[in-house]
Design an enzyme around this catalytic site. Structure first.
Site, short mmCIF file in Angstrom:
data_model
loop_
_atom_site.label_atom_id
_atom_site.label_comp_id
_atom_site.label_asym_id
_atom_site.label_seq_id
_atom_site.Cartn_x
_atom_site.Cartn_y
_atom_site.Cartn_z
N ARG A 154 -11.97 7.04 -2.50
CA ARG A 154 -12.42 8.33 -1.97
C ARG A 154 -13.94 8.43 -1.78
NH1 ARG A 154 -10.88 12.65 -5.93
NH2 ARG A 154 -8.84 11.67 -5.60
N SER B 127 -5.73 5.48 -3.67
CA SER B 127 -5.52 6.87 -4.02
C SER B 127 -5.42 7.10 -5.52
CB SER B 127 -4.24 7.39 -3.35
OG SER B 127 -3.97 8.71 -3.75
N ASP C 42 0.88 -1.16 0.00
CA ASP C 42 0.00 0.00 0.00
C ASP C 42 0.93 1.22 0.00
OD1 ASP C 42 -2.27 1.68 0.35
OD2 ASP C 42 -1.90 1.71 2.51
N ASP D 209 -0.02 5.05 1.08
CA ASP D 209 -0.19 5.98 2.20
C ASP D 209 -0.04 5.27 3.54
OD1 ASP D 209 -0.90 8.31 0.58
OD2 ASP D 209 -2.77 7.25 0.16
#
Length: 256
Positions: A64, A139, A12, A14
């Protein structure tokens, strides 16, 4: 060096590679608090701020718009989904999500991006050892963030929010982005490792039946990660002991 039992590692971004999870948290809080304050004035509702607990429970690791939906549902707020092209001022799921993205990019432009040193070292060592590397992130800013820290070319596969939208992949906690990265690398989940810091991410690793799902507890959430699919949990990759330590964890997990 010992013969390695795994052939690919999918990270991943972030909170695992880059220190942008903190940036995301701040951007989500700014957007949601402004919106909730607006609702408090217009609808006479009591203002209840967006907290770190909310971030971890409803937003962390998710695409998001799914994150927006999940949090609003927790507050019993219903909004139309809208369209991905909605202006950031529009009162839709997409409008709020787009407003959050503007806040995130403003912080990145102002403060830049930092990389976890232990992750950068492990990436370098894995590359030298010929291990296939992938990045799987919800993201849509994945490519520019990795480009900013000169790591984009490190990965043979990148499956992020942009690629997921193009391919119609399900977001975490479904395993689609990890299994797709695995396929691109020419590997299989049973011979691969997932490295994640989000509950939704370790759930995805477990669902994808990866040989090892390694959780990184950046938020004192060791128990939550372990309960939701992480085979082993550390607070930073330096605790793993490099490639040899990673191989040991992989073999231990196979023998469970």
């Amino acid at each position: 060096m010992t013969q390695l039992a795994f052939e690919a590692v999918i990270f991943d971004m972030d909170g695992v590679i880059t220190k942008t999870a903190i940036t995301h948290t701040a951007a989500w809080k700014k957007m949601f608090d402004e919106y909730l304050q607006k609702r408090a004035v217009e609808h006479g509702e009591a203002f209840q701020e967006f907290t770190q607990k909310d971030y971890l429970a409803y937003v962390d690791g998710k695409p998001r718009y799914k994150g927006v939906t999940s949090f609003l549902e927790s507050r019993n707020i219903e909004l139309p989904f809208g369209d991905v092209s909605d202006e950031p001022g529009m009162e839709t799921i997409c409008g709020l999500g787009n407003r959050k993205n503007i806040a995130f990019n403003e912080v990145i432009a102002r403060d830049g991006v930092e990389v976890y040193e232990s992750t950068a070292q492990l990436l370098e060592d894995l590359t030298k050892a010929g291990i296939k590397l992938g990045v799987a992130s919800s993201s849509k800013n994945c490519a520019p963030v990795l480009e900013a820290v000169d790591l984009l070319k490190t990965f043979g596969a990148r499956v992020d929010g942009v690629v997921s939208a193009e391919l119609g992949l399900h977001g975490k906690p479904e395993p689609d982005i990890f299994t797709t990265a695995c396929e691109i690398l020419g590997s299989t989940p049973s011979k691969s490792i997932v490295v994640e810091d989000a509950v939704s991410g370790v759930q995805a690793g477990a669902k994808g039946k990866f040989g090892l799902t390694l959780g990184i507890a950046r938020e004192n959430n060791e128990e939550e990660l372990a309960e939701n699919g992480a085979d082993f949990v550390v607070t930073d990759l330096e605790e793993v002991g490099g490639i040899e330590g990673l191989n040991k964890l992989f073999l231990e997990n196979l023998s469970k």
